[in-house]
Design an enzyme around this catalytic site. Structure first.
Site, PDB file in Angstrom:
ATOM      1  N   GLY A 225      14.390  73.947-103.345  1.00 30.07           N
ATOM      2  CA  GLY A 225      15.465  74.894-103.604  1.00 30.07           C
ATOM      3  C   GLY A 225      16.176  74.702-104.918  1.00 30.07           C
ATOM      4  N   GLU A 262      11.044  68.444-102.274  1.00 35.32           N
ATOM      5  CA  GLU A 262      10.002  69.481-102.197  1.00 35.32           C
ATOM      6  C   GLU A 262      10.239  70.645-103.165  1.00 35.32           C
ATOM      7  OE1 GLU A 262       9.077  69.083 -97.401  1.00 35.32           O
ATOM      8  OE2 GLU A 262      10.382  70.686 -98.114  1.00 35.32           O
ATOM      9  N   PRO A 263      10.258  70.379-104.457  1.00 33.17           N
ATOM     10  CA  PRO A 263      10.478  71.489-105.385  1.00 33.17           C
ATOM     11  C   PRO A 263       9.238  72.359-105.529  1.00 33.17           C
ATOM     12  CG  PRO A 263      10.070  69.459-106.603  1.00 33.17           C
ATOM     13  CD  PRO A 263      10.025  69.104-105.146  1.00 33.17           C
ATOM     14  N   GLY A 264       9.422  73.664-105.511  1.00 32.82           N
ATOM     15  CA  GLY A 264       8.332  74.590-105.816  1.00 32.82           C
ATOM     16  C   GLY A 264       8.654  75.251-107.153  1.00 32.82           C
ATOM     17  N   ARG A 301       9.191  90.195-107.227  1.00 30.96           N
ATOM     18  CA  ARG A 301      10.542  89.634-107.117  1.00 30.96           C
ATOM     19  C   ARG A 301      11.665  90.623-107.487  1.00 30.96           C
ATOM     20  NH1 ARG A 301      12.353  85.757-109.515  1.00 30.96           N
ATOM     21  NH2 ARG A 301      13.449  84.824-107.766  1.00 30.96           N
ATOM     22  N   TYR A 305      13.853  91.153-104.246  1.00 30.06           N
ATOM     23  CA  TYR A 305      15.091  90.363-104.233  1.00 30.06           C
ATOM     24  C   TYR A 305      16.111  90.819-105.269  1.00 30.06           C
ATOM     25  CZ  TYR A 305      11.883  86.720-102.287  1.00 30.06           C
ATOM     26  OH  TYR A 305      10.976  85.992-101.581  1.00 30.06           O
ATOM     27  N   CYS A 332       3.786 103.942-106.861  1.00 24.08           N
ATOM     28  CA  CYS A 332       4.484 105.176-106.512  1.00 24.08           C
ATOM     29  C   CYS A 332       5.630 104.929-105.541  1.00 24.08           C
ATOM     30  CB  CYS A 332       3.494 106.189-105.962  1.00 24.08           C
ATOM     31  SG  CYS A 332       2.363 106.693-107.261  1.00 24.08           S
ATOM     32  N   GLU A 333       6.632 104.236-106.026  1.00 25.91           N
ATOM     33  CA  GLU A 333       7.886 104.035-105.304  1.00 25.91           C
ATOM     34  C   GLU A 333       8.965 103.870-106.360  1.00 25.91           C
ATOM     35  OE1 GLU A 333       8.298 101.607-101.967  1.00 25.91           O
ATOM     36  OE2 GLU A 333       6.190 101.741-101.377  1.00 25.91           O
TER      37      GLU A 333
HETATM   38  C1  LIG Z   1       9.829  77.236 -99.963  1.00 30.49           C
HETATM   39  C2  LIG Z   1      10.072  75.836 -99.546  1.00 30.49           C
HETATM   40  C3  LIG Z   1      10.366  74.860-100.503  1.00 30.49           C
HETATM   41  C4  LIG Z   1      10.480  75.130-101.983  1.00 30.49           C
HETATM   42  O1  LIG Z   1      11.482  75.973-102.382  1.00 30.49           O
HETATM   43  P1  LIG Z   1      11.748  76.151-103.956  1.00 30.49           P
HETATM   44  O2  LIG Z   1      12.955  76.989-104.047  1.00 30.49           O
HETATM   45  O3  LIG Z   1      10.558  76.817-104.551  1.00 30.49           O
HETATM   46  O4  LIG Z   1      11.956  74.786-104.528  1.00 30.49           O
HETATM   47  C5  LIG Z   1      10.519  73.563-100.047  1.00 30.49           C
HETATM   48  N1  LIG Z   1      10.409  73.245 -98.737  1.00 30.49           N
HETATM   49  C6  LIG Z   1      10.135  74.165 -97.791  1.00 30.49           C
HETATM   50  C7  LIG Z   1      10.018  73.755 -96.380  1.00 30.49           C
HETATM   51  C8  LIG Z   1       9.960  75.489 -98.162  1.00 30.49           C
HETATM   52  O5  LIG Z   1       9.689  76.404 -97.222  1.00 30.49           O
END
Ligand SMILES: *Cc1c(COP(=O)(O)O)cnc(C)c1O
Length: 409
Positions: A225, A262-264, A301, A305, A332-333
């Site tokens: 997050g 857990e960074p994405g 996105r 969002y 087409c939206e």
């Molecule tokens: C989506 C998710 C993340 C990563 O979120 P980011 O905002 O991309 O860092 C980490 N842990 C879990 C369980 C998730 O579902």
């Protein structure tokens, strides 16, 4: 415009548009920055949340860097194993998991982060030898949009704080040896405070588990997050400050040895741009439109969002910006836009637009809506470019459809 030592215009000419372009060195630097921020204070495993971008080449790079994986589906588990991750480097965090999927995760040898009592009991029927942890709903939420807040009270994710001790008790009774505690507050928040609130709650929880059940947990998983600045003047999340504050709290108040993060988005987002070609220009009394070949089928996105992505005309960096434009796609939206009310140089058909910070939740959320094949992805590294995904064609769109014989006359 140059990306990773390669001309954006040249990339668009050789590979066509739309095109996602990832800079390998930027990706590696993001990983190293967050890994060193935390691991200089305590033993930390970075578990890349691969739902943000699960291209096999991207996963290979992060495997080489030493990352672990947060996987949310059996498909992600299998993709990461194909990319070379051993099962012990993956943590499976599903929600509303079917028994069949649980069986496959257990068979793959991947630890399970349990989301409900139902899942725990169904898992016990399959095996109790699996390393498990629990996802708690901490009652702390954060995110760039209400749709991505996951940790607030009333969320579908996790076990409520009030019942979490009972979950560990039941797991022990069933014969499991729980290893950790997990929570994820949401995606894309920009401030440190929600993480401090979260860690406070997690610390109280691990200590209660120790006192009431005599169970010492090995790891605490703070989820992901961590936000990134999408707008030019957005604040940057201070990961060094975040890491120091959080690891101090954990070291002072618990016996937990290892922190999982857990960074994405933080790892992949700003390493990637989406290149899209201007195909049409329209001026109306109300609005000016730059029509491009990428719509919400390519990057959802903004439509989904209301997200902001910075946009520039890649072949007109030094021109004066005079008028405002909406950058809109071929779907087409009327919700199909990439950017609204942006002051940009005078466009011409054939111009190349760059949509920044498109690496996270970009390609992975793309679709075939309007029967449009998905686009290519390229990787650039110190002046060299390679394709990491081929463009789909119409056969890909028709592949799994069948027309019953009686309709074929
Ligand atoms: C989506 C998710 C993340 C990563 O979120 P980011 O905002 O991309 O860092 C980490 N842990 C879990 C369980 C998730 O579902």
């Amino acid at each position: 415009m140059i990306i990773g030592g390669v001309s954006a215009w040249g990339l668009a000419e050789s590979y066509g548009t739309p095109l996602y372009v990832t800079d390998e060195q930027a990706l590696r630097e993001n990983y190293r920055r967050i890994h060193s921020a935390f691991s200089r204070h305590m033993d930390t495993r970075i578990m890349y949340a691969c739902k943000a971008n699960s291209n096999l080449a991207i996963l290979r790079i992060l495997e080489q860097e030493g990352s672990g994986i947060d996987a949310v589906s059996i498909g992600e588990v299998q993709t990461c194993m194909k990319a070379g991750f051993s099962p012990d480097r993956i943590l499976y965090t599903g929600v509303n998991v079917s028994t069949e999927e649980l069986r496959q995760v257990v068979k793959a040898g991947v630890p399970v982060n349990v989301d409900s009592f139902s899942e725990l009991r169904r898992l016990a029927e399959i095996s109790t030898d699996v390393p498990i942890s629990f996802r708690v709903t901490p009652g702390v939420g954060s995110g760039h949009h209400p749709k991505v807040v996951t940790g607030a009270k009333g969320s579908k994710f996790g076990i409520p704080r009030e019942s979490i001790i009972d979950a560990y008790r039941e797991a022990l009774d069933l014969g499991f040896e729980p290893q950790g505690l997990h929570a994820h507050i949401g995606s894309g928040g920009q401030s440190v405070e929600p993480f401090m609130d979260l860690i406070g709650i997690m610390i109280d929880t691990v200590n209660e588990i120790k006192d009431q059940l005599g169970l010492s947990l090995r790891f605490l998983d703070m989820g992901g997050g961590i936000g990134v600045p999408y707008r030019p003047h957005d604040p940057v999340m201070e990961v060094d400050e975040l890491a120091m504050t959080i690891t101090d709290m954990i070291k002072e108040e618990t016996e937990v040895e290892t922190l999982y993060v857990e960074p994405g988005r933080y790892i992949i987002c700003d390493s990637t741009v989406l290149l899209t070609r201007c195909v049409d220009i329209k001026t109306t009394p109300e609005k000016n439109f730059i029509g491009v070949d990428a719509g919400f089928n390519t990057l959802i996105r903004p439509a989904f969002y209301d997200s902001y992505h910075h946009v520039a005309i890649a072949n007109k960096f030094n021109r004066a910006c005079e008028r405002k434009f909406d950058v809109v796609g071929p779907i087409c939206e009327s919700g199909d836009y990439l950017a609204r009310d942006r002051v940009l140089p005078e466009p011409e058909e054939g111009d190349l637009l760059a949509v920044y910070d498109a690496g996270a939740y970009g390609f992975v959320m793309s679709s075939n809506y309007n029967s449009r094949p998905r686009c290519r992805e390229a990787l650039v590294n110190q002046g060299q470019a390679e394709l990491i995904r081929e463009r789909e064609d119409m056969d890909d769109i028709w592949r799994h459809q069948t027309v019953p014989g009686r309709l074929q006359q």
